[in-house]
Design an enzyme around this catalytic site. Structure first.
Site, short mmCIF file in Angstrom:
data_model
loop_
_atom_site.label_atom_id
_atom_site.label_comp_id
_atom_site.label_asym_id
_atom_site.label_seq_id
_atom_site.Cartn_x
_atom_site.Cartn_y
_atom_site.Cartn_z
N LYS A 95 0.84 -1.20 0.00
CA LYS A 95 0.00 0.00 0.00
C LYS A 95 0.88 1.24 0.00
CE LYS A 95 -3.97 1.82 2.65
NZ LYS A 95 -4.80 1.61 3.86
N SER A 98 -9.56 1.21 3.00
CA SER A 98 -8.76 2.03 2.09
C SER A 98 -7.67 1.26 1.36
CB SER A 98 -8.12 3.19 2.86
OG SER A 98 -7.27 2.69 3.89
N SER A 153 -9.60 -1.20 7.20
CA SER A 153 -9.07 -0.87 5.88
C SER A 153 -8.39 -2.02 5.14
CB SER A 153 -8.08 0.29 5.97
OG SER A 153 -8.80 1.50 5.99
#
Lengths: 442, 495
Positions: free
Chosen positions: B79, B158, B182
């Site tokens: 990420k 996310s 997330s």
């Protein structure tokens, strides 16, 4: 303009610590003064990062990623700083807290990269201390005062590297406090209200003025620092427990504190309060004192005379030369020998100061220096009497004799001065005075 | 080979050793494929190209010299909120769009040390604030299971890009971050395993924070075995993160034969909430029955503070965000506006331009809650309720070993529907089942179960007490074996 927010004294907070000003003011008002004192820990690395804690490095070379607030970096508490904090807390008779916590204090400022400072606001390392200290104003008898300590906290200093002239600043703070007391009383007496604000001391106009950039009352939006778990200390004196800082161990390893040093000097070495205070305030002087007194070869040195020599000759010499006494490289043997020479009147104060000056650079013994430079003074009675007679025979000598005999005995000093000058101060002034007096009284 | 979809990490390892797979060949083959995949799904922010090739060559060199590392040849994605040396790390924000860190996040460093090859940095919601991978300056990610790419389903967020990187079959594992769900939310929507470990087991050093007291690096893989493999590689204390558990981490080894006999599974009734789709409920019941049939004791439990979690979260999240974001002033790094009339103007304009409105809203709210006059009534109260939520967990784990709950309330919503609600309301809805684990710091894992009537993945979540990872993985693997979701993958032909 001298801002009060320096490394040493940040700001004056009213209401925290109680002490009394020397100022004589109306009896209606009693001043309450608090100081927030920032002391820098002499640690190897910074409080929360591995960067060097050094102030002579080129710009931006002692900056870890955390110090530049690079995203993703986390603070790691420096164990050495915690130990230093605990030590300080114990020396100031504080309650050391078993658990303390860190907080973020937010504000935007150019020297604060993260936008917050990590400090200890809610649960500090230690609290409720006290410090008893002697107050000495030249010409008055020293007396003791106590101040209470609200709290002792560890915090990072975004800080700049300034070599402040500490004495000037301390004096500035005292003057600012006195000024503020007067100002606030007058505001109060005129029906005004005292507002919480940061003011700075202007040494030129000798007034405090509101600092412009902090006009707005700041709300620091304190928040617990989530990246540092509560700081636990080992209080009970177990050997080592979970790697915690051991308070009991630190307490046992505390050095002798200043008050005990002063008491020792008075009781054991028969020094007066004032002298012992000056020695304790200059640890290097104190070390010279002990070394010279405890020199195994010479046991007859008078403690008081040695102390006076160190203060009146050595310390004064350093002040005059604008040298930090901590930086001189003289050995206690050199200083001790010079003391003996002065005691034996081989040198006078003037020559002592010349020899000190040589000893700044030279490891030679003072007697060698004196010999090389021909800096011994005339002490032989017969020789001094010859010189005095010779002087009295001169024109001015005769004139002065006449005046002296008419009763104005002070002129003797003029005569002594003349002789000292003629012999470049290398003559025993006390003997000159005595012999001159004898000759004139004949 | 087109993808690694049918290979587990252990199998890749074997194939590298017997030379039936070559890391350099895989990477050179995959890099262009990753690029075209990205054009469709907007999964990656940066594809590492030369760096990945260099790592593959090093890997090959080690293998040829008989010095193979455990994760040699294993392709990963990370990420874009983990700092990686010399690789742009943007947090999907204008503020950091040109930020190139000079250091590695600890969890990545450990993967690199084990030989893994970083293929890409993945798309996300700006600074992790969102649950759709929609609020990114690089545009929304699209779910690989979408029926129609012109009307796509969201990937979840996310860490949506990380979930897609794994679902695509090109990467064996990806790292996400998990603050309120997330990692688990996109894993659930994209049909992969998503694991949030106990707070303090994985280092946060190098993870650009959202909420420090809740953030944990998350692991996304296609199988429980792979997830455990990665977890065993990256867990453990870190001197750079004072909140990591100090004790040495002992790698977890699962028994060959998995059974769930005598394990007590709690079904918290509060998770049966408004908005829970009938399909998720049905899946939940089905898996509970599977566990019971396997010998587990399944019983209903109660966690009365569950619904307050979202409110507490919105306060604590804003406060830490307001604080964490205050370093972005355009001076030391990051976006700097063109306004030098004064330092204050420079700060203000840089921040105004650098953050999206979601970030700005949270900064405003957080600063409001932290004001001296509000601190006690908002921030402190939220902390107290957080403690009550934690007590819920402590109490329930004195009755049962693990909890079985939904991960998300439905299958992946369509992007168009998702955009109809604002970010805050979406978070409140999307994070309902995942959020409490972050409040309490406990471990949680989401496992894909089946496809919905829309042909989108449905997943369930297991939660356990702190440090109960072994148990968690064991039961997760039991479920994985029972539902055989991987067969869905093999049958499916993705674009």
């Amino acid at each position: 303009m001298l801002p009060l927010s320096t490394r040493l004294f940040n700001k004056i907070i009213y209401d925290k610590l109680r002490c009394y000003s020397t100022l004589k003011t109306s009896k209606k008002w009693k001043s309450v003064v608090g100081l927030e004192i920032h002391a820098q820990i002499a640690s190897n690395s910074k409080l929360f990062s591995g960067a060097k804690n050094s102030f002579i490095e080129p710009i931006n070379t002692a900056v870890a990623l955390l110090d530049a607030s690079i995203p993703g970096t986390l603070p790691v508490l420096n164990r050495g700083c915690v130990e230093a904090g605990v030590k300080t807390a114990l020396a100031l008779s504080c309650n050391v807290n078993k658990i303390s916590m860190f907080d973020r204090k937010h504000y935007f400022y150019a020297d604060l990269p993260a936008g917050y400072q990590i400090t200890q606001q809610r649960a500090p390392l230690a609290s409720n201390g006290s410090l008893t200290f002697p107050v000495f104003t030249p010409g008055t008898k020293p007396y003791y005062k106590s101040v209470r300590l609200h709290q002792l906290q560890l915090e990072q200093d975004s800080g700049k590297s300034l070599h402040d002239e500490h004495l000037r600043i301390i004096r500035g703070v005292a003057q600012a406090v006195d000024y503020e007391i007067e100002r606030q009383i007058s505001v109060k007496e005129n029906g005004g209200k005292i507002v919480n604000e940061t003011r700075s001391w202007d040494a030129t106009t000798r007034t405090t003025i509101v600092m412009r950039d902090k006009e707005v009352v700041q709300d620091y939006r304190f928040m617990p620092e989530p990246n540092l778990p509560p700081l636990h200390l080992n209080m009970c004196g177990d050997e080592q427990k979970n790697d915690l800082v051991n308070v009991d161990f630190i307490s046992k390893s505390l050095p002798i504190l200043p008050q005990q040093m002063r008491d020792d000097l008075v009781a054991k070495y028969k020094l007066n309060e004032e002298t012992s205070q000056i020695l304790v305030n200059h640890q290097i002087l104190l070390k010279y004192f002990y070394d010279i007194i405890n020199d195994g070869n010479i046991k007859t040195r008078s403690t008081r005379s040695v102390a006076v020599f160190l203060i009146n000759d050595l310390l004064k010499f350093c002040h005059k030369q604008d040298i930090e006494i901590e930086n001189i490289k003289m050995t206690s043997q050199q200083i001790g020998e010079l003391f003996d020479m002065k005691e034996k009147s081989e040198v006078n104060q003037h020559l002592v100061s010349l020899i000190f000056n040589e000893m700044l650079e030279s490891s030679k013994s003072p007697s060698e220096i004196a010999k090389d430079k021909n800096w011994t003074q005339i002490t032989d009675d017969a020789e001094i009497e010859r010189i005095c007679n010779e002087t009295l025979m001169t024109e001015s000598g005769k004139k002065i004799t006449k005046v002296y005999k008419s009763g104005k005995k002070k002129v003797l000093f003029a005569l002594i001065g003349e002789i000292m000058k003629r012999y470049d101060n290398k003559i025993d002034a006390a003997k000159v005075a005595k012999i001159l007096q004898n000759l004139l009284e004949k | 080979m087109s993808r690694l979809i049918n290979y587990k990490i252990k199998e890749i390892s074997t194939k590298l050793c017997d030379k039936t797979l070559c890391p350099v060949e895989i990477v050179s083959d995959f890099l262009p494929k990753l690029k075209s995949f990205n054009e469709k799904f907007n999964t990656f922010i940066t594809i590492t190209n030369e760096f990945a090739l260099k790592r593959a060559e090093e890997s090959l060199h080690r293998i040829n010299n008989g010095q193979k590392l455990p994760l040699d040849g294993v392709l990963i994605a990370i990420k874009d909120n983990f700092c990686i040396k010399n690789i742009r790390t943007t947090c999907a924000s204008i503020m950091l769009k040109d930020f190139i860190p000079t250091y590695n996040a600890t969890v990545y460093q450990k993967l690199e040390n084990a030989g893994a090859i970083l293929m890409a940095k993945t798309n996300m919601d700006e600074f992790g604030m969102g649950s759709g991978t929609v609020d990114s300056i690089f545009g929304p990610a699209k779910n690989i299971w979408s029926k129609d790419l012109n009307n796509p389903a969201i990937a979840g967020g996310s860490s949506g890009g990380s979930a897609l990187a794994v679902a695509s079959g090109y990467c064996s594992a990806a790292l996400g971050s998990d603050t309120g769900g997330s990692t688990r939310n996109p894993a659930s929507y994209c049909g992969v395993v998503g694991f949030k470990p106990t707070y303090g087991l994985l280092s946060r050093h190098g993870l650009i924070p959202l909420v420090n007291s809740m953030d944990v690096p998350g692991i996304l893989t296609r199988t429980i075995d792979d997830c455990l493999e990665i977890f065993n590689t990256i867990a453990g204390p870190d001197d750079f993160d004072s909140t990591t558990i100090k004790e040495t981490f002992t790698p977890i080894k699962l028994p060959e034969e998995i059974n769930v006999k005598k394990i007590k599974i709690g079904i918290p009734k509060e998770y049966h909430c408004n908005g829970l789709s009938s399909e998720v409920l049905e899946t939940w019941t089905k898996v509970a029955d599977l566990l019971e049939a396997g010998g587990a004791e399944v019983k209903e439990v109660s966690m009365p503070y569950t619904s307050s979690s979202i409110f507490v979260y919105s306060i604590l999240n804003s406060c830490e965000v307001a604080s964490n974001m205050s370093r972005y002033d355009g001076i030391e790094f990051g976006h700097r506006a063109d306004d030098e009339t004064s330092t204050e103007h420079l700060y203000a304009k840089s921040r105004a331009e650098g953050f999206n409105s979601v970030v700005k809203n949270r900064i405003f709210a957080g600063n409001y809650f932290l004001l001296r006059k509000n601190y006690e009534n908002h921030f402190l109260k939220a902390l107290k309720v957080r403690r009550l939520i934690n007590k819920d967990f402590i109490k329930v784990f004195s009755e049962v070993d693990l909890l079985l709950t939904p991960t998300t309330l439905s299958d992946a919503p369509l992007l168009n529907d998702f955009m109809k609600l604002n970010n805050r309301d979406q978070t409140a809805f999307q994070d309902y089942c995942t959020q409490p684990a972050n409040m309490a710091g406990v471990p949680a894992i989401t496992i894909p179960i089946k496809l919905s009537s829309n042909d989108l993945p449905l997943s369930l979540q297991l939660m356990g007490p702190n440090f109960s990872e072994e148990n968690l993985f064991k039961v997760a693997k039991f479920i994985e074996n029972s539902v055989n979701f991987s067969s869905v993958y093999s049958e499916r032909n993705f674009y």
